[in-house]
Write a protein that holds these residues in place. Structure first.
Motif, mmCIF file in Angstrom:
data_model
loop_
_atom_site.group_PDB
_atom_site.id
_atom_site.type_symbol
_atom_site.label_atom_id
_atom_site.label_comp_id
_atom_site.label_asym_id
_atom_site.label_seq_id
_atom_site.Cartn_x
_atom_site.Cartn_y
_atom_site.Cartn_z
ATOM 1 N N THR A 39 6.037 -42.234 -26.662
ATOM 2 C CA THR A 39 7.080 -42.520 -27.202
ATOM 3 C C THR A 39 7.433 -41.908 -28.408
ATOM 4 N N VAL A 40 6.612 -40.860 -28.953
ATOM 5 C CA VAL A 40 6.697 -40.359 -30.192
ATOM 6 C C VAL A 40 6.084 -39.073 -30.157
ATOM 7 N N VAL A 41 6.605 -38.033 -30.889
ATOM 8 C CA VAL A 41 5.847 -36.649 -31.087
ATOM 9 C C VAL A 41 6.054 -36.448 -32.712
ATOM 10 N N GLN A 42 4.795 -35.664 -33.052
ATOM 11 C CA GLN A 42 4.822 -35.348 -34.615
ATOM 12 C C GLN A 42 4.623 -34.014 -34.815
ATOM 13 N N PRO A 43 5.890 -33.169 -34.951
ATOM 14 C CA PRO A 43 5.882 -31.876 -35.226
ATOM 15 C C PRO A 43 6.040 -31.721 -36.728
ATOM 16 N N GLN A 44 5.848 -30.245 -36.975
ATOM 17 C CA GLN A 44 6.157 -29.875 -38.513
ATOM 18 C C GLN A 44 7.766 -29.852 -38.594
ATOM 19 N N TYR A 45 8.407 -29.950 -39.524
ATOM 20 C CA TYR A 45 9.758 -29.749 -39.490
ATOM 21 C C TYR A 45 10.276 -29.822 -41.263
ATOM 22 N N GLU A 89 14.408 -27.258 -33.401
ATOM 23 C CA GLU A 89 15.506 -27.503 -32.933
ATOM 24 C C GLU A 89 15.839 -26.586 -31.778
ATOM 25 N N HIS A 90 14.951 -25.576 -31.463
ATOM 26 C CA HIS A 90 15.310 -24.920 -30.243
ATOM 27 C C HIS A 90 15.272 -25.355 -29.071
ATOM 28 N N GLU A 91 14.114 -26.467 -28.812
ATOM 29 C CA GLU A 91 13.918 -26.990 -27.488
ATOM 30 C C GLU A 91 13.592 -28.597 -27.549
ATOM 31 N N ILE A 92 12.522 -28.791 -28.763
ATOM 32 C CA ILE A 92 11.646 -29.983 -28.580
ATOM 33 C C ILE A 92 12.712 -31.101 -29.013
ATOM 34 N N MET A 93 13.885 -31.009 -29.752
ATOM 35 C CA MET A 93 14.559 -31.837 -30.173
ATOM 36 C C MET A 93 15.417 -32.511 -29.032
ATOM 37 N N GLY A 94 16.020 -31.847 -28.265
ATOM 38 C CA GLY A 94 16.591 -31.725 -26.906
ATOM 39 C C GLY A 94 15.910 -32.470 -26.099
ATOM 40 N N THR A 95 14.852 -32.195 -25.788
ATOM 41 C CA THR A 95 13.871 -32.658 -24.811
ATOM 42 C C THR A 95 13.440 -34.038 -25.189
ATOM 43 N N CYS A 96 13.314 -34.331 -26.381
ATOM 44 C CA CYS A 96 13.106 -35.586 -26.944
ATOM 45 C C CYS A 96 14.211 -36.494 -26.718
ATOM 46 N N ARG A 97 15.354 -36.192 -27.008
ATOM 47 C CA ARG A 97 16.563 -36.843 -26.940
ATOM 48 C C ARG A 97 16.907 -37.320 -25.364
ATOM 49 N N LYS A 98 16.565 -36.129 -24.697
ATOM 50 C CA LYS A 98 16.696 -36.638 -23.070
ATOM 51 C C LYS A 98 15.628 -37.654 -22.621
ATOM 52 N N LEU A 99 14.404 -37.459 -23.094
ATOM 53 C CA LEU A 99 13.368 -38.505 -22.684
ATOM 54 C C LEU A 99 13.294 -39.878 -23.564
ATOM 55 N N GLY A 100 13.962 -40.004 -24.487
ATOM 56 C CA GLY A 100 14.010 -40.975 -25.242
ATOM 57 C C GLY A 100 12.700 -41.127 -26.151
ATOM 58 N N ILE A 101 12.180 -40.046 -26.668
ATOM 59 C CA ILE A 101 11.144 -40.065 -27.456
ATOM 60 C C ILE A 101 11.504 -39.853 -28.760
ATOM 61 N N GLY A 102 10.770 -40.578 -29.615
ATOM 62 C CA GLY A 102 11.010 -40.535 -31.141
ATOM 63 C C GLY A 102 10.489 -39.573 -31.842
ATOM 64 N N ILE A 103 10.836 -38.881 -32.839
ATOM 65 C CA ILE A 103 10.194 -37.754 -33.726
ATOM 66 C C ILE A 103 9.831 -38.355 -35.101
ATOM 67 N N PRO A 159 22.688 -28.291 -46.923
ATOM 68 C CA PRO A 159 22.305 -26.971 -47.564
ATOM 69 C C PRO A 159 22.219 -25.963 -46.463
ATOM 70 N N GLY A 160 23.303 -25.941 -45.437
ATOM 71 C CA GLY A 160 23.341 -24.936 -44.290
ATOM 72 C C GLY A 160 23.074 -23.531 -44.771
ATOM 73 N N ARG A 161 23.851 -23.189 -46.104
ATOM 74 C CA ARG A 161 24.331 -21.754 -46.179
ATOM 75 C C ARG A 161 22.646 -21.396 -46.814
ATOM 76 N N CYS A 162 21.931 -22.435 -47.393
ATOM 77 C CA CYS A 162 20.672 -21.907 -48.064
ATOM 78 C C CYS A 162 19.329 -21.884 -47.142
ATOM 79 N N SER A 163 19.626 -22.867 -46.018
ATOM 80 C CA SER A 163 18.423 -23.007 -45.195
ATOM 81 C C SER A 163 17.997 -21.811 -44.450
ATOM 82 N N TRP A 164 16.673 -21.780 -44.076
ATOM 83 C CA TRP A 164 16.108 -20.822 -43.402
ATOM 84 C C TRP A 164 15.161 -21.386 -42.293
ATOM 85 N N GLY A 165 14.602 -20.678 -41.396
ATOM 86 C CA GLY A 165 13.859 -21.178 -40.528
ATOM 87 C C GLY A 165 13.445 -20.205 -39.286
ATOM 88 N N ARG A 166 12.574 -20.702 -38.571
ATOM 89 C CA ARG A 166 12.292 -19.774 -37.229
ATOM 90 C C ARG A 166 12.940 -20.526 -35.909
#
Length: 304
Positions: free
Chosen positions: A162-168, A176-190, A297-304
């Motif tokens: 029912t829930v996953v606990q990733p760093q974000y 954002e690349h995959e896990i968010m979409g998978t959780c949305r599809k499977l109904g899993i909270g983050i 702050p999309g113009r300043c955010s950064w990530g992998r």
């Protein structure tokens, strides 16, 4: 609302250390997390006894979560996500915490040595037994593993993850690349951890200035925060600080509010290292509150 300071004080008195973190959700703080992996490999005598809970508020108002897969001894079976270790760990955890059940129980990281079906059956059985209300996974459980787990759950009609606990956070956006979409599809909270990137996004570390006395960067043994204190990252923090100032807030609130505005996020684990931290205005930074930024702050955010 329970007196969280009373719960924290009880924890510190029994363990000699701060809880892993206080979990922030819209409106209030009501969850204390604890697990073995960050405490020299042995189960902490949490012993959150009934008297402490009654003094602070009803048990059903406090959400207690912990994890399995930590090293709890020197034996070959004192680690991992085998049925044996999970069952023995939960019984010891409930005894230590002096409670009848856990609200959430996480598989901490992935166990390559145990068949996934065995792990999922064990976790599902704990729900069936009433020892755990919900179970989830944290770290090293990517989209492919979540999909595989769901196929096993469907095949054997098990209670679901029912829930996953990733760093974000603004610095690390890999989910954002995959896990968010998978959780949305499977109904899993983050429920995300490290929203301030080990303290980088507090704004207290400044380029060309000495490390603040007593800060994590002066004592952390694995130097995670020190590795983040690059000139490039500190320059971006200054940009984010300006955005926060424009919005009439501070950088920690901006950073957490940015996370909470994503509909996939259920709550944020603050990971406070000092008892004074939860008194900050962070909880009110949830979307729709008077302190929530209206742009991000999309113009300043950064990530992998």
């Amino acid at each position: 609302m329970p007196d969280l300071e009373a719960l924290r004080s009880r924890y510190v008195a029994l363990t000699g250390s701060e809880p892993e973190g206080l979990w922030f959700g819209p409106g209030r703080v009501n969850l204390i997390g604890e697990h073995t992996d960050y405490n020299d490999g042995f189960v902490l005598p949490f012993a959150l006894d009934r008297k402490a809970v009654v003094a602070a508020g009803r048990r059903d108002e406090v959400v207690i979560a912990t994890k399995s897969n930590g090293i709890t001894g020197h034996g070959v079976n004192d680690r991992g996500l085998s049925r044996k270790h999970i069952f023995e760990s939960i019984d010891q955890t409930l005894k230590n915490m002096q409670t009848d059940y856990l609200d959430m129980y996480f598989c901490h990281r992935f166990d390559e040595t145990t068949d996934l079906t065995e792990t999922l059956r064990a976790m599902s059985d704990l729900v069936a037994q009433g020892k755990v209300l919900y179970y989830g996974v944290s770290e090293e459980w990517g989209s492919a593993r979540l999909e595989e787990a769901q196929r096993i759950i469907d095949r054997y009609n098990l209670y679901p993850i029912t829930v996953v606990q990733p760093q974000y956070n603004l610095n690390d956006r890999y989910i954002e690349h995959e896990i968010m979409g998978t959780c949305r599809k499977l109904g899993i909270g983050i429920t995300t951890f490290s929203p301030l990137a080990q303290g980088l996004l507090t704004g207290k570390y400044r380029k060309g200035q000495p490390l603040p006395a007593g800060s994590r960067a002066t004592w952390q043994s694995d130097h995670q925060i020190n590795d983040l204190l690059t000139d490039e990252n500190l320059d971006k923090v200054e940009q984010l600080r300006k955005v926060a100032d424009e919005l009439g807030t501070n950088l920690p609130v901006l950073s957490m509010a940015w996370i909470l505005q994503h509909p996939e996020i259920s709550c944020v684990i603050a990971g406070a290292s000092k008892p004074s931290r939860p008194s900050s205005p962070t909880p009110s930074a949830s979307p729709g509150s008077s302190r929530a930024p209206t742009r991000w702050p999309g113009r300043c955010s950064w990530g992998r």
